[in-house]
Motif scaffolding. Structure first.
Motif, PDB file in Angstrom:
ATOM      1  N   MET A 171       0.851  -1.202   0.000  1.00 50.30           N
ATOM      2  CA  MET A 171       0.000   0.000   0.000  1.00 50.30           C
ATOM      3  C   MET A 171       0.885   1.251   0.000  1.00 50.30           C
ATOM      4  N   ASP A 172       0.660   2.120  -0.992  1.00 47.71           N
ATOM      5  CA  ASP A 172       1.449   3.353  -1.046  1.00 47.71           C
ATOM      6  C   ASP A 172       0.675   4.507  -0.389  1.00 47.71           C
ATOM      7  N   ALA A 173       1.320   5.680  -0.354  1.00 51.07           N
ATOM      8  CA  ALA A 173       0.712   6.819   0.345  1.00 51.07           C
ATOM      9  C   ALA A 173      -0.629   7.209  -0.282  1.00 51.07           C
ATOM     10  N   ALA A 174      -0.708   7.138  -1.624  1.00 49.63           N
ATOM     11  CA  ALA A 174      -1.951   7.533  -2.287  1.00 49.63           C
ATOM     12  C   ALA A 174      -3.097   6.607  -1.861  1.00 49.63           C
ATOM     13  N   GLU A 175      -2.821   5.290  -1.818  1.00 55.96           N
ATOM     14  CA  GLU A 175      -3.883   4.373  -1.400  1.00 55.96           C
ATOM     15  C   GLU A 175      -4.222   4.582   0.081  1.00 55.96           C
ATOM     16  N   PHE A 176      -3.192   4.856   0.888  1.00 54.01           N
ATOM     17  CA  PHE A 176      -3.458   5.115   2.307  1.00 54.01           C
ATOM     18  C   PHE A 176      -4.382   6.321   2.475  1.00 54.01           C
ATOM     19  N   ARG A 177      -4.177   7.370   1.658  1.00 57.49           N
ATOM     20  CA  ARG A 177      -5.064   8.546   1.760  1.00 57.49           C
ATOM     21  C   ARG A 177      -6.514   8.144   1.484  1.00 57.49           C
ATOM     22  N   ARG A 178      -6.698   7.334   0.449  1.00 59.92           N
ATOM     23  CA  ARG A 178      -8.054   6.931   0.072  1.00 59.92           C
ATOM     24  C   ARG A 178      -8.654   6.000   1.131  1.00 59.92           C
ATOM     25  N   ARG A 179      -7.894   4.983   1.517  1.00 61.82           N
ATOM     26  CA  ARG A 179      -8.406   4.006   2.484  1.00 61.82           C
ATOM     27  C   ARG A 179      -8.549   4.638   3.870  1.00 61.82           C
ATOM     28  N   GLY A 180      -7.673   5.588   4.177  1.00 61.69           N
ATOM     29  CA  GLY A 180      -7.765   6.287   5.458  1.00 61.69           C
ATOM     30  C   GLY A 180      -9.071   7.057   5.574  1.00 61.69           C
ATOM     31  N   ARG A 181      -9.444   7.748   4.487  1.00 62.83           N
ATOM     32  CA  ARG A 181     -10.729   8.470   4.495  1.00 62.83           C
ATOM     33  C   ARG A 181     -11.887   7.498   4.684  1.00 62.83           C
TER      34      ARG A 181
ATOM     35  N   VAL B  87      -5.277  12.020   8.178  1.00 66.44           N
ATOM     36  CA  VAL B  87      -4.776  11.019   7.233  1.00 66.44           C
ATOM     37  C   VAL B  87      -3.807  11.687   6.251  1.00 66.44           C
ATOM     38  N   ASP B  88      -4.186  12.851   5.746  1.00 65.34           N
ATOM     39  CA  ASP B  88      -3.309  13.555   4.807  1.00 65.34           C
ATOM     40  C   ASP B  88      -2.041  14.044   5.493  1.00 65.34           C
ATOM     41  N   TYR B  89      -2.173  14.496   6.741  1.00 66.53           N
ATOM     42  CA  TYR B  89      -0.984  14.969   7.461  1.00 66.53           C
ATOM     43  C   TYR B  89       0.021  13.823   7.620  1.00 66.53           C
ATOM     44  N   VAL B  90      -0.485  12.656   8.000  1.00 64.76           N
ATOM     45  CA  VAL B  90       0.387  11.488   8.193  1.00 64.76           C
ATOM     46  C   VAL B  90       1.020  11.067   6.869  1.00 64.76           C
ATOM     47  N   ALA B  91       0.211  11.037   5.794  1.00 61.19           N
ATOM     48  CA  ALA B  91       0.752  10.654   4.478  1.00 61.19           C
ATOM     49  C   ALA B  91       1.809  11.664   4.021  1.00 61.19           C
ATOM     50  N   ASP B  92       1.515  12.966   4.193  1.00 60.67           N
ATOM     51  CA  ASP B  92       2.502  14.002   3.839  1.00 60.67           C
ATOM     52  C   ASP B  92       3.789  13.824   4.645  1.00 60.67           C
ATOM     53  N   TYR B  93       3.614  13.577   5.942  1.00 63.86           N
ATOM     54  CA  TYR B  93       4.777  13.406   6.818  1.00 63.86           C
ATOM     55  C   TYR B  93       5.670  12.276   6.313  1.00 63.86           C
ATOM     56  N   LEU B  94       5.052  11.138   6.004  1.00 62.75           N
ATOM     57  CA  LEU B  94       5.851   9.974   5.609  1.00 62.75           C
ATOM     58  C   LEU B  94       6.423  10.125   4.193  1.00 62.75           C
ATOM     59  N   GLU B  95       5.667  10.807   3.314  1.00 61.70           N
ATOM     60  CA  GLU B  95       6.181  10.995   1.949  1.00 61.70           C
ATOM     61  C   GLU B  95       7.369  11.959   1.908  1.00 61.70           C
TER      62      GLU B  95
ATOM     63  N   TYR C 176       1.321   1.387   6.510  1.00 64.49           N
ATOM     64  CA  TYR C 176      -0.004   1.938   6.181  1.00 64.49           C
ATOM     65  C   TYR C 176      -1.137   0.991   6.592  1.00 64.49           C
ATOM     66  N   PRO C 177      -1.070  -0.305   6.228  1.00 64.33           N
ATOM     67  CA  PRO C 177      -2.181  -1.179   6.662  1.00 64.33           C
ATOM     68  C   PRO C 177      -2.312  -1.264   8.187  1.00 64.33           C
ATOM     69  N   ALA C 178      -1.176  -1.277   8.890  1.00 68.47           N
ATOM     70  CA  ALA C 178      -1.246  -1.348  10.349  1.00 68.47           C
ATOM     71  C   ALA C 178      -1.919  -0.099  10.913  1.00 68.47           C
ATOM     72  N   MET C 179      -1.644   1.070  10.301  1.00 65.10           N
ATOM     73  CA  MET C 179      -2.286   2.299  10.788  1.00 65.10           C
ATOM     74  C   MET C 179      -3.792   2.265  10.574  1.00 65.10           C
ATOM     75  N   LEU C 180      -4.214   1.704   9.436  1.00 63.76           N
ATOM     76  CA  LEU C 180      -5.657   1.583   9.190  1.00 63.76           C
ATOM     77  C   LEU C 180      -6.297   0.660  10.224  1.00 63.76           C
ATOM     78  N   ALA C 181      -5.626  -0.453  10.514  1.00 64.35           N
ATOM     79  CA  ALA C 181      -6.157  -1.394  11.507  1.00 64.35           C
ATOM     80  C   ALA C 181      -6.237  -0.730  12.879  1.00 64.35           C
ATOM     81  N   ASP C 182      -5.240   0.091  13.200  1.00 67.38           N
ATOM     82  CA  ASP C 182      -5.244   0.810  14.472  1.00 67.38           C
ATOM     83  C   ASP C 182      -6.411   1.787  14.564  1.00 67.38           C
TER      84      ASP C 182
END
Lengths: 445, 445
Positions: A1-11, B14-22, B86-92
């Protein structure tokens, strides 16, 4: 899972969680699965090929939700409140993203620093004496533990270590083994089971102090046991008081107990896992009176000591890979986690509302004073009758509560837990309880 | 905050975290703050009026980020990998929303059930013998602990309890105090500091077993110590082996050690907190050979036992408020948390790449065999020289690593940690290290 997918799945996940909490009343509060239910719903081995994300999310409703007890349901009245909230969930998301492990100051300075300052904030909100505050030059301070059980254990171990050193220094002829076999810890017979477990882990004798008619430990009761044990050559070293017991929310009399413990070199620890956060409310702060004389206290997942060294010194092991330049600044193991305070006054008002419903019905009795958000009640009659009532309540899955035992009597605990519980739910819960009770009493006649 | 605001703020987070990691490479990997930096940046007491949410979020960059060590930076080579993804963060996020506390089966059946089945999955991925698998009728199984330190401690306490019972049953004339003063635990001199800490908490003697030239414990070394101690009337009861030590990723020889422990009634525990997850890869699985004869093992935050009762029986305290109908199904305390596996093979390849860079430079030496993602290296020369090199590396804040000590020598540990680390970062790190080394060696000439 990349950052773009995380943004979508996170929402999507944010919406799933919000939907879940907004519609939680529609789910039965407790589960009717049988032990082992989950095993047959998923493969017996991890799949070699990755599953599709949408299928995994579908499994949340298919596999997980049938076995969930919904702690955030307004019909959940069991145990004690869970401590999540929308702001806490946002903070958790941030922590997950940072993903740093603050086991020393250097491993991520902000972890230790924020914890220290936030626990000073909390200490001041609780109006604790200055010697419990870290400040810039203080020797006190707090540390967040994973659970209240850990805090109780850590205090017991620190007290054991400190006492062994003190007694050995004064009696060099005694071996460590001889001293430790004489150590005795004390707690209320109403204390949480984790206190007794701490004594099993610490491998020390623990004696249960009897309580008065309000289920509180009084000074005279502890004093009597200390004198007996000292006369028998034993060494009292630790007493765990409870402010807000699990069974009935009773409050040990710490104003009487503190001076006795100080005089006898007994480390006094307070377990306030449930009631602790309430002491920030002016109307409940008097329950904490007596704290001024204390050696040590812990409150709601926080271990707070007057002298940090007592904790740090007990278990210090210093490998090179953890050494860093700022080690002497009092770094301790931390867990980075933001909690929010309960909206406690509302919960107490709801408990009082439930109490008056019970008191207005002559078939029921209240079994302990209602001080905070917990109501202990029962049908007048046998333990069997009340056990049967609870069984029917549990099986109905409309509301969820658990029992306790007070003076040998089987009692139902009604704890206000969820933030979303309001008067409407209390009234519904009471109608449900009385309806099941009516049926039960008719059958018994 | 209501659900609608949570939806909006959740998306932003979600965007803040993705931006941070990217964009994490743009931040210095470690912090240059001084102890106490944070206190002056925020009020000394909790504000009485709530802060604006946007101001709180601005404080993340203003107050928190300057004190963060960025564990997910591709330039982070210290300690060991953090385990977020990313998947672990979604599960959390999902777990945070459910907010249930699975301390018993009934408190939320899905917690216990999912943990049991997932640890069977893991056990099968590790090709563990059947008696370590719970299955539907097995007596084995795993439980997730909060940390590897907790798993080590729990195994030591269970072993202590089991041994006390066994010795008392055979020698009723001995008091518990006499037996416990004779108990001896063992671990490698290379074991993690948490192992020694477990013996301090458990209040038992622990002896450090010397290692061979590869920093591994061999059967003959442990056997010699056991025989010495038995001859002195002591009772060996626990040995903690390490597969993948913290200092140099050494592997104790469990094929030799297992049969010795079995024969002597010594509970053998494996700390594989770092290397454990690698055993799912066929090329690393041979490192786990010998597990077949084991009484007990633990691997990467998982405590796995052959007989659940040994753990459950040791600390069982059974209050009424935790009793429920399905109690006998083997419910144990659980923490609900989904982890993902590291992409380990890539990390090992990167470590080998770094190793060959070091080996190609005659000014440096490799200090331990590179088996997984850890490279131990140093400048040929004094400890002082290497300490100075590390100090300059740390102060530069371009890369972050920590030292260790091997055979009295100060060594630099280069651990592949972040998922985002690739060959480009390794090459950059090496250029940086050699440049600082050049300057240092020139100054010293």
């Amino acid at each position: 899972m990349d950052a773009a997918e995380f943004r979508r799945r996170g929402r999507e996940m944010v919406d799933y969680v919000a939907d879940y909490l907004e519609n939680i009343e529609e789910r039965p509060v407790s589960s009717d699965v049988e032990p082992g239910y989950l095993r047959s719903l998923i493969p017996t081995e991890a799949p070699l090929e990755p599953d599709n994300y949408d299928d995994i999310i579908k499994d949340v409703e298919r596999v997980i939700m049938p076995g969930i007890t919904h702690w955030n349901s307004p019909y959940f009245y069991a145990y004690f409140p869970a401590s999540n909230s929308y702001p806490a969930m946002l903070a958790d998301m941030l922590c997950g993203g940072l993903g740093c492990i603050g086991f020393t100051w250097a491993a991520s300075p902000a972890c230790t620093e924020l914890e220290t300052v936030m626990l000073d904030w909390l200490g001041k909100m609780l109006k604790l004496p200055d010697h419990f505050i870290a400040g810039t030059h203080g020797r006190g301070g707090g540390v967040i533990q994973g659970t209240a059980s850990e805090a109780t254990l850590m205090a017991l171990l620190a007290a054991r270590c400190k006492t062994l050193r003190r007694i050995r220094a004064a009696n060099s002829e005694l071996s460590e083994g001889e001293i430790r076999s004489k150590l005795v810890a004390y707690t209320s017979e109403q204390a949480h089971s984790s206190v007794e477990r701490a004594s099993l882990i610490g491998d020390v004798t623990m004696r249960m102090v009897p309580t008065d008619s309000t289920y509180a430990v009084r000074g005279s009761m502890l004093k009597k046991m200390l004198e007996e044990d000292k006369a028998a050559g034993l060494i009292p070293f630790y007493f765990c008081a409870t402010l807000g017991t699990t069974a009935s929310c009773a409050f040990d009399n710490i104003t009487e107990l503190g001076p006795i413990c100080n005089k006898e070199h007994v480390w006094m620890h307070i377990d306030a896992a449930y009631a602790g956060s309430a002491f920030i409310c002016p109307e409940f702060r008097p329950l904490l009176n007596g704290i001024e004389v204390f050696k040590n206290m812990h409150s709601n997942l926080i271990n707070r000591v007057k002298k940090r060294e007592d904790i740090i010194g007990a278990f210090n092991v210093d490998p090179l890979y953890l050494k860093h330049e700022n080690q002497e600044s009092g770094a301790v193991q931390v867990y980075f986690h933001l909690h929010t305070q309960y909206i406690l006054q509302t919960q107490v008002a709801l408990a009082k509302e439930f109490e008056s419903l019970v008191r207005a019905d002559k078939r029921f009795e209240i079994c302990a004073e209602v001080v905070m958000g917990l109501v202990c009640f029962r049908l007048k009659g046998s333990n069997d009758l009340n056990q049967l009532l609870l069984k029917r309540i549990t099986n109905s899955r409309e509301i969820h509560l658990v029992p306790c035992q007070l003076s040998g009597v089987f009692v139902l605990r009604f704890a206000i837990c969820a933030r979303s519980t309001d008067s409407r739910h209390i009234q519904h819960a009471w109608r449900h309880i009385t309806q099941l009770s009516c049926e039960l009493l008719q059958e018994n006649h």
